[in-house]
Scaffold this active site. Structure first.
Site, PDB file in Angstrom:
ATOM      1  N   GLY A  21       0.792  -1.224   0.000  1.00  0.00           N
ATOM      2  CA  GLY A  21       0.000   0.000   0.000  1.00  0.00           C
ATOM      3  C   GLY A  21       0.823   1.272   0.000  1.00  0.00           C
ATOM      4  N   ALA A  76       4.872   2.240  -1.048  1.00  0.00           N
ATOM      5  CA  ALA A  76       5.127   3.247  -2.081  1.00  0.00           C
ATOM      6  C   ALA A  76       5.978   4.386  -1.532  1.00  0.00           C
ATOM      7  CB  ALA A  76       3.800   3.787  -2.626  1.00  0.00           C
ATOM      8  N   ASP A  85       5.878  -3.961   9.446  1.00  0.00           N
ATOM      9  CA  ASP A  85       4.488  -4.351   9.227  1.00  0.00           C
ATOM     10  C   ASP A  85       4.142  -5.444  10.231  1.00  0.00           C
ATOM     11  OD1 ASP A  85       2.676  -3.825   6.390  1.00  0.00           O
ATOM     12  OD2 ASP A  85       1.945  -5.314   7.826  1.00  0.00           O
ATOM     13  N   TYR A 107     -13.378   6.174  12.219  1.00  0.00           N
ATOM     14  CA  TYR A 107     -12.249   6.443  11.319  1.00  0.00           C
ATOM     15  C   TYR A 107     -12.038   7.951  11.165  1.00  0.00           C
ATOM     16  CZ  TYR A 107      -9.232   6.263   7.207  1.00  0.00           C
ATOM     17  OH  TYR A 107      -8.184   6.419   6.330  1.00  0.00           O
ATOM     18  N   ASN A 158       2.544   5.442   9.563  1.00  0.00           N
ATOM     19  CA  ASN A 158       1.714   5.155   8.403  1.00  0.00           C
ATOM     20  C   ASN A 158       0.716   4.017   8.625  1.00  0.00           C
ATOM     21  OD1 ASN A 158       1.184   5.120   5.307  1.00  0.00           O
ATOM     22  ND2 ASN A 158       1.822   3.031   5.764  1.00  0.00           N
ATOM     23  N   THR A 208      -5.770   0.858  -1.863  1.00  0.00           N
ATOM     24  CA  THR A 208      -5.133   0.127  -0.770  1.00  0.00           C
ATOM     25  C   THR A 208      -6.187  -0.718  -0.053  1.00  0.00           C
ATOM     26  OG1 THR A 208      -5.537   1.783   0.956  1.00  0.00           O
ATOM     27  CG2 THR A 208      -3.583   2.095  -0.423  1.00  0.00           C
ATOM     28  N   GLY A 235       2.475   2.778   2.421  1.00  0.00           N
ATOM     29  CA  GLY A 235       3.756   2.685   3.109  1.00  0.00           C
ATOM     30  C   GLY A 235       4.852   2.130   2.225  1.00  0.00           C
TER      31      GLY A 235
END
Length: 300
Positions: free
Chosen positions: A18, A22, A38, A153, A94, A190, A20
């Site tokens: 995703g 990139a 991760d 969110y 991130n 993503t 991160g």
């Protein structure tokens, strides 16, 4: 000051895939060394092998981390510096999820872990060496939510924006040596789009879906040219732009308006309707003054 990327060491949480991943690609391309992280070990290990083949194994490593666990964050930071034998000077908060795992889990990962990561970095980065924290927020950190399920969110990302602006003030950075910025992308391709509760066709029609690579291009611009406290908005088919906080002057202006019309309110609330009326009247007065001035200068 923006970090000198060829000599930088960056940690990026949630960088197995995703945004991160990139972001890591862009920093590695600029000559920085990057520690991927991760919670999904296999995903992270695949990413580090891919980057090692492209940029050299000496420039990238992977350390698993569950950002909701302080001991994992400490192990990530210390493990990265031990691996590369140099100080971290870019830390990217991130890692994130949408509301699907539940409101508590969403806020734990998207807000609490960002605060924890930030506090850890502020304790570790020396004032003389300095550094940069880049938080991945969202356009949801600027706008209001669209349903009950997604409210957590939006709350979480608003918190990230508030954290960045609060700590990204010059008088605080002079003491800590650490600058703070945030990137607020709209919808990107993503895992965040999974179980979002909104059809993909709707997202495409109303906002569009960006590639992680495009968001990463904007991220790199922020890192290289951004300023302390900057909040960058990223939308499809729109150049990225900095969204300043105008809350205080707006509150000041509305306070003046409330005092001006307080007698007419009779002790009532200065509502949005009243505010619109005052703004409309003020705009009319400005137009009339401008018209009179132009007539005075150019009229006969």
């Amino acid at each position: 000051m923006p970090p000198h990327l060829p000599t930088s060491l960056a940690i990026i949480t949630g960088s197995g895939q995703g945004l991160g991943k990139a972001f890591a690609d862009k920093l590695l391309s600029e000559g920085a060394k990057v520690c991927l992280s991760d919670v999904r070990v296999e995903t992270g290990e695949r990413a580090v092998e891919e980057f090692a083949a492209r940029f050299g194994r000496e420039n990238v490593c992977f350390i698993p981390c569950d950002v909701t666990k302080l001991e994992d964050l400490v192990g990530l930071y210390e493990g990265c510096e031990a691996h590369f034998n140099k100080r971290v000077n870019i830390f990217c908060n991130n890692a994130g999820v949408n509301h699907a795992p539940g409101w508590r889990r969403c806020i734990e990962i998207d807000t609490m872990a960002v605060v924890a990561g930030t506090e850890l970095v502020l304790d570790r980065m020396g004032q003389q060496a300095g550094g940069l924290i880049v938080n991945t927020a969202s356009l949801a950190g600027i706008l209001k939510g669209f349903n009950r399920e997604s409210a957590s969110y939006f709350v979480a990302k608003h918190g990230v924006v508030a954290l960045t602006r609060s700590l990204g003030q010059e008088h605080l950075t002079r003491r800590s040596g650490v600058e703070h910025m945030a990137i607020c992308p709209a919808f990107a391709e993503t895992d965040i789009l999974e179980d979002l509760g909104v059809k993909r066709e709707t997202l495409e029609a109303k906002e569009g879906i960006m590639t992680p690579e495009y968001v990463a291009d904007c991220f790199l611009k922020l890192v290289k040219t951004g300023h302390n406290g900057d909040i960058m908005i990223v939308r499809k088919n729109t150049p990225p732009f900095i969204y300043k906080d105008y809350s205080l002057p707006l509150v000041g202006a509305l306070s003046v308006g409330a005092r001006v019309v307080q007698k007419g309110l009779g002790g009532g609330i200065f509502t949005a309707k009243h505010q619109a009326g005052v703004l409309g009247f003020a705009f009319l007065v400005i137009i009339l003054i401008a018209h009179a001035f132009l007539n005075l200068v150019f009229g006969k």
